[in-house]
Scaffold this active site. Sequence first.
Site: not given
Length: 281
Positions: A169, A271
């Site tokens: 990511h 996150c």
Amino acid sequence: MTEPRVPRRRRFVVCEPRHFAVQYAINPWMSTDRPVDVIRALDQWQALVDTYRAHGHTVDTVAPVPGLPDMVFAANCAVVVGGRVLGSLFHAPERRPESVPFEAWFKTEGFEVHHPESVCEGEGDLVPAGRWILAGTGFRTTPEAHREAQEFFGVPVISLTLVDPYFYHLDTALFVLGDGDGDGDGDGNIAYYPGAFSPGSREVLERLYPDAVVATRADAMAFGLNSVSDGRHVFIAPEARELADRLAGLGYVPVPVDLSEFHKAGGGIKCCTQEIREIRS
């Protein structure tokens, strides 16, 4: 002399890791052979929430759902720009149900919510950066989702290609230090690890951010780039010592928060943190 950094109060959305576990492997960090200490994870997560609140930030919570062990990674479930919400369509089938409770929460809060047609993993790959959105692709979110985000938000989207599976990511390889909108909260700069990106994407970042803070692979692997900045305070993994020292030298205030239990699933501070960006006058 370094200009003083000015923090801006943020509104964050989080999800308690009551059901956190590693039940499947969808990135190189995950192994079902490494058990998760749920009590420790809960303590670490609560410490993060308490730290945000101690620094003046608002924290809202979405209730966790049994059977969704990665729901704690709230950043992946949406991106919010100007009070509008682009939801998620996860690459992994195991995570797709997570979008439902998050989108329902945003609708209850009165937000306009758009469910994407293309694979899109929220702030995991779509990182608002002032005048534009930096957008990652290569492992999860697709280029089609970048175009969809640009059409929905009406904000330029800069596509960046990720090439290292450990940085699957964008928010594992890059974070924004300040919005760069002229109100003094940071300087519109970023920190990033060049090795996570394709050669062309590295050139783009060098052009856009000639004064960027360049991190080492060691600090990136310690989840040092999965950080959250309010323009002055940088909530950062304590193991990313070299990066923290460099940021301190630039006038930022590193705030170490240990989320090492979540590293077992490939996640960290960012996150676990969704940011609501309202329309600002």
